[in-house]
Scaffold this motif. Structure first.
Motif, PDB file in Angstrom:
ATOM      1  N   THR A 209       0.864  -1.182   0.000  1.00 27.30           N
ATOM      2  CA  THR A 209       0.000   0.000   0.000  1.00 27.30           C
ATOM      3  C   THR A 209       0.897   1.227   0.000  1.00 27.30           C
ATOM      4  O   THR A 209       1.734   1.382   0.900  1.00 27.30           O
ATOM      5  CB  THR A 209      -0.897   0.018   1.260  1.00 27.30           C
ATOM      6  N   PRO A 210       0.760   2.105  -0.996  1.00 31.05           N
ATOM      7  CA  PRO A 210       1.633   3.294  -1.037  1.00 31.05           C
ATOM      8  C   PRO A 210       1.479   4.133   0.226  1.00 31.05           C
ATOM      9  O   PRO A 210       0.364   4.424   0.659  1.00 31.05           O
ATOM     10  CB  PRO A 210       1.151   4.071  -2.261  1.00 31.05           C
ATOM     11  N   GLY A 211       2.614   4.489   0.832  1.00 31.32           N
ATOM     12  CA  GLY A 211       2.582   5.321   2.030  1.00 31.32           C
ATOM     13  C   GLY A 211       2.044   6.702   1.718  1.00 31.32           C
ATOM     14  O   GLY A 211       2.477   7.336   0.755  1.00 31.32           O
ATOM     15  N   PRO A 212       1.101   7.203   2.509  1.00 29.24           N
ATOM     16  CA  PRO A 212       0.504   8.514   2.234  1.00 29.24           C
ATOM     17  C   PRO A 212       1.499   9.665   2.364  1.00 29.24           C
ATOM     18  O   PRO A 212       1.306  10.717   1.759  1.00 29.24           O
ATOM     19  CB  PRO A 212      -0.620   8.631   3.268  1.00 29.24           C
ATOM     20  N   ALA A 213       2.584   9.462   3.108  1.00 25.89           N
ATOM     21  CA  ALA A 213       3.574  10.516   3.287  1.00 25.89           C
ATOM     22  C   ALA A 213       4.597  10.542   2.150  1.00 25.89           C
ATOM     23  O   ALA A 213       5.461  11.413   2.110  1.00 25.89           O
ATOM     24  CB  ALA A 213       4.299  10.343   4.617  1.00 25.89           C
ATOM     25  N   GLY A 214       4.525   9.565   1.228  1.00 27.82           N
ATOM     26  CA  GLY A 214       5.473   9.533   0.117  1.00 27.82           C
ATOM     27  C   GLY A 214       6.767   8.810   0.435  1.00 27.82           C
ATOM     28  O   GLY A 214       7.653   8.715  -0.408  1.00 27.82           O
ATOM     29  N   VAL A 215       6.886   8.314   1.653  1.00 31.45           N
ATOM     30  CA  VAL A 215       8.071   7.553   2.075  1.00 31.45           C
ATOM     31  C   VAL A 215       7.612   6.417   2.983  1.00 31.45           C
ATOM     32  O   VAL A 215       6.449   6.361   3.374  1.00 31.45           O
ATOM     33  CB  VAL A 215       9.108   8.436   2.827  1.00 31.45           C
ATOM     34  N   ALA A 216       8.524   5.536   3.312  1.00 31.97           N
ATOM     35  CA  ALA A 216       8.326   4.463   4.294  1.00 31.97           C
ATOM     36  C   ALA A 216       7.422   3.326   3.830  1.00 31.97           C
ATOM     37  O   ALA A 216       7.022   2.496   4.645  1.00 31.97           O
ATOM     38  CB  ALA A 216       7.840   5.021   5.626  1.00 31.97           C
TER      39      ALA A 216
ATOM     40  N   GLU B  29      12.939   2.099   8.908  1.00 34.44           N
ATOM     41  CA  GLU B  29      12.735   3.397   8.275  1.00 34.44           C
ATOM     42  C   GLU B  29      14.076   3.956   7.835  1.00 34.44           C
ATOM     43  O   GLU B  29      15.126   3.561   8.334  1.00 34.44           O
ATOM     44  CB  GLU B  29      12.048   4.358   9.252  1.00 34.44           C
ATOM     45  N   CYS B  30      14.049   4.909   6.919  1.00 26.91           N
ATOM     46  CA  CYS B  30      15.272   5.517   6.396  1.00 26.91           C
ATOM     47  C   CYS B  30      15.992   6.278   7.507  1.00 26.91           C
ATOM     48  O   CYS B  30      15.459   7.246   8.055  1.00 26.91           O
ATOM     49  CB  CYS B  30      14.937   6.461   5.240  1.00 26.91           C
ATOM     50  N   GLN B  31      17.179   5.833   7.839  1.00 30.60           N
ATOM     51  CA  GLN B  31      17.952   6.482   8.902  1.00 30.60           C
ATOM     52  C   GLN B  31      18.487   7.843   8.470  1.00 30.60           C
ATOM     53  O   GLN B  31      18.643   8.745   9.291  1.00 30.60           O
ATOM     54  CB  GLN B  31      19.111   5.575   9.342  1.00 30.60           C
ATOM     55  N   PHE B  32      18.754   8.012   7.192  1.00 25.83           N
ATOM     56  CA  PHE B  32      19.212   9.307   6.684  1.00 25.83           C
ATOM     57  C   PHE B  32      18.125  10.354   6.896  1.00 25.83           C
ATOM     58  O   PHE B  32      18.393  11.452   7.392  1.00 25.83           O
ATOM     59  CB  PHE B  32      19.563   9.186   5.190  1.00 25.83           C
ATOM     60  N   LEU B  33      16.889   9.996   6.552  1.00 25.85           N
ATOM     61  CA  LEU B  33      15.758  10.907   6.741  1.00 25.85           C
ATOM     62  C   LEU B  33      15.506  11.155   8.222  1.00 25.85           C
ATOM     63  O   LEU B  33      15.269  12.298   8.633  1.00 25.85           O
ATOM     64  CB  LEU B  33      14.509  10.328   6.071  1.00 25.85           C
ATOM     65  N   ALA B  34      15.600  10.120   9.039  1.00 23.86           N
ATOM     66  CA  ALA B  34      15.344  10.263  10.474  1.00 23.86           C
ATOM     67  C   ALA B  34      16.374  11.170  11.133  1.00 23.86           C
ATOM     68  O   ALA B  34      16.032  11.950  12.024  1.00 23.86           O
ATOM     69  CB  ALA B  34      15.338   8.888  11.133  1.00 23.86           C
ATOM     70  N   ARG B  35      17.630  11.082  10.709  1.00 22.51           N
ATOM     71  CA  ARG B  35      18.699  11.852  11.361  1.00 22.51           C
ATOM     72  C   ARG B  35      18.873  13.254  10.804  1.00 22.51           C
ATOM     73  O   ARG B  35      19.258  14.165  11.539  1.00 22.51           O
ATOM     74  CB  ARG B  35      20.008  11.091  11.268  1.00 22.51           C
ATOM     75  N   THR B  36      18.632  13.431   9.507  1.00 22.65           N
ATOM     76  CA  THR B  36      18.887  14.742   8.896  1.00 22.65           C
ATOM     77  C   THR B  36      17.623  15.518   8.580  1.00 22.65           C
ATOM     78  O   THR B  36      17.683  16.735   8.397  1.00 22.65           O
ATOM     79  CB  THR B  36      19.688  14.585   7.586  1.00 22.65           C
ATOM     80  N   GLY B  37      16.498  14.817   8.475  1.00 23.92           N
ATOM     81  CA  GLY B  37      15.258  15.484   8.075  1.00 23.92           C
ATOM     82  C   GLY B  37      15.174  15.686   6.570  1.00 23.92           C
ATOM     83  O   GLY B  37      14.225  16.290   6.075  1.00 23.92           O
ATOM     84  N   ILE B  38      16.183  15.191   5.849  1.00 27.03           N
ATOM     85  CA  ILE B  38      16.226  15.309   4.398  1.00 27.03           C
ATOM     86  C   ILE B  38      16.156  13.898   3.802  1.00 27.03           C
ATOM     87  O   ILE B  38      16.859  12.997   4.268  1.00 27.03           O
ATOM     88  CB  ILE B  38      17.535  16.009   3.941  1.00 27.03           C
ATOM     89  N   PRO B  39      15.327  13.704   2.784  1.00 24.16           N
ATOM     90  CA  PRO B  39      15.229  12.367   2.182  1.00 24.16           C
ATOM     91  C   PRO B  39      16.540  11.958   1.510  1.00 24.16           C
ATOM     92  O   PRO B  39      17.237  12.788   0.934  1.00 24.16           O
ATOM     93  CB  PRO B  39      14.123  12.519   1.136  1.00 24.16           C
ATOM     94  N   CYS B  40      16.844  10.683   1.592  1.00 21.99           N
ATOM     95  CA  CYS B  40      18.022  10.149   0.897  1.00 21.99           C
ATOM     96  C   CYS B  40      17.688   9.995  -0.590  1.00 21.99           C
ATOM     97  O   CYS B  40      16.534  10.130  -0.985  1.00 21.99           O
ATOM     98  CB  CYS B  40      18.443   8.816   1.520  1.00 21.99           C
ATOM     99  N   PRO B  41      18.665   9.707  -1.446  1.00 21.91           N
ATOM    100  CA  PRO B  41      18.386   9.580  -2.879  1.00 21.91           C
ATOM    101  C   PRO B  41      17.362   8.492  -3.231  1.00 21.91           C
ATOM    102  O   PRO B  41      16.706   8.585  -4.259  1.00 21.91           O
ATOM    103  CB  PRO B  41      19.750   9.238  -3.486  1.00 21.91           C
ATOM    104  N   SER B  42      17.209   7.486  -2.378  1.00 15.62           N
ATOM    105  CA  SER B  42      16.245   6.428  -2.698  1.00 15.62           C
ATOM    106  C   SER B  42      14.930   6.564  -1.930  1.00 15.62           C
ATOM    107  O   SER B  42      14.046   5.716  -2.086  1.00 15.62           O
ATOM    108  CB  SER B  42      16.865   5.053  -2.436  1.00 15.62           C
ATOM    109  N   CYS B  43      14.777   7.592  -1.134  1.00 17.09           N
ATOM    110  CA  CYS B  43      13.512   7.797  -0.420  1.00 17.09           C
ATOM    111  C   CYS B  43      12.368   7.969  -1.417  1.00 17.09           C
ATOM    112  O   CYS B  43      12.452   8.778  -2.337  1.00 17.09           O
ATOM    113  CB  CYS B  43      13.588   9.030   0.477  1.00 17.09           C
ATOM    114  N   GLY B  44      11.335   7.207  -1.224  1.00 22.72           N
ATOM    115  CA  GLY B  44      10.158   7.289  -2.073  1.00 22.72           C
ATOM    116  C   GLY B  44      10.167   6.332  -3.250  1.00 22.72           C
ATOM    117  O   GLY B  44       9.191   6.260  -3.995  1.00 22.72           O
TER     118      GLY B  44
END
Length: 166
Positions: free
Chosen positions: A49-56, A65-80
């Motif tokens: 089911t596609p995540g409503p937030a566009g990630v995860a 979950e993406c640790q890059f996004l969790a730590r920096t608040g910025i999506p990694c290149p493969s987020c989404g």
């Protein structure tokens, strides 16, 4: 006494290309496995089911979950990417491009690879000659540029709070 003239054979004006030999069983089996792998990726994306937030969306597969996004608040290149694939297989092509443009391109390439590999496995015909005629400078730099632009887009929509697709 009469002179005899030698008749020379007429040279061929056009001869068609020689037919390419059929691929061996091992190459056809490899193509079948590539086709099956591509189909598996697309079927897994269809089950998520596609995540409503566009990630995860990938967390439905048991991944963290993406640790890059969790730590920096910025999506990694493969987020989404997983969300983009999931939207693509549902026919929501615009949503797939909106969330992660590189994910949409990879989903298209995965679909194309499925059909090409299946064609090779079934027909035994190679497409190597066709692929070799296209120099890599025509597809590698644009693909790498697209990947960077896609990452920039993902960061932009995430920071603006417009990440997600309904």
């Amino acid at each position: 006494f009469r002179e005899q003239k030698m008749i020379e054979p007429v040279p061929s004006i056009y001869t068609g290309p020689t037919p390419a030999p059929s691929l061996r069983a091992g190459a056809r089996f490899l193509s079948l496995m590539i086709s099956a792998a591509c189909l598996t990726v697309l079927l897994i994306a269809a089950r998520l089911t596609p995540g409503p937030a566009g990630v995860a969306t990938h967390t439905q597969l048991g991944m963290q979950e993406c640790q890059f996004l969790a730590r920096t608040g910025i999506p990694c290149p493969s987020c989404g990417m997983t969300t983009s694939f999931s939207l693509f297989v549902r026919g929501k092509i615009l949503g797939s491009f909106w969330l992660q443009p590189m994910g949409a391109v990879l989903a298209i390439l995965t679909s194309l690879a499925f059909w090409v590999a299946l064609y090779i496995a079934v027909s035994g015909k190679s497409i190597a000659r066709l692929v070799r005629t296209i120099p890599s400078r025509y597809y590698l730099p644009p693909l790498l540029t697209w990947a960077l632009v896609a990452w920039g887009w993902k960061i932009f929509i995430h920071l603006k709070g417009i990440d997600g697709w309904r």
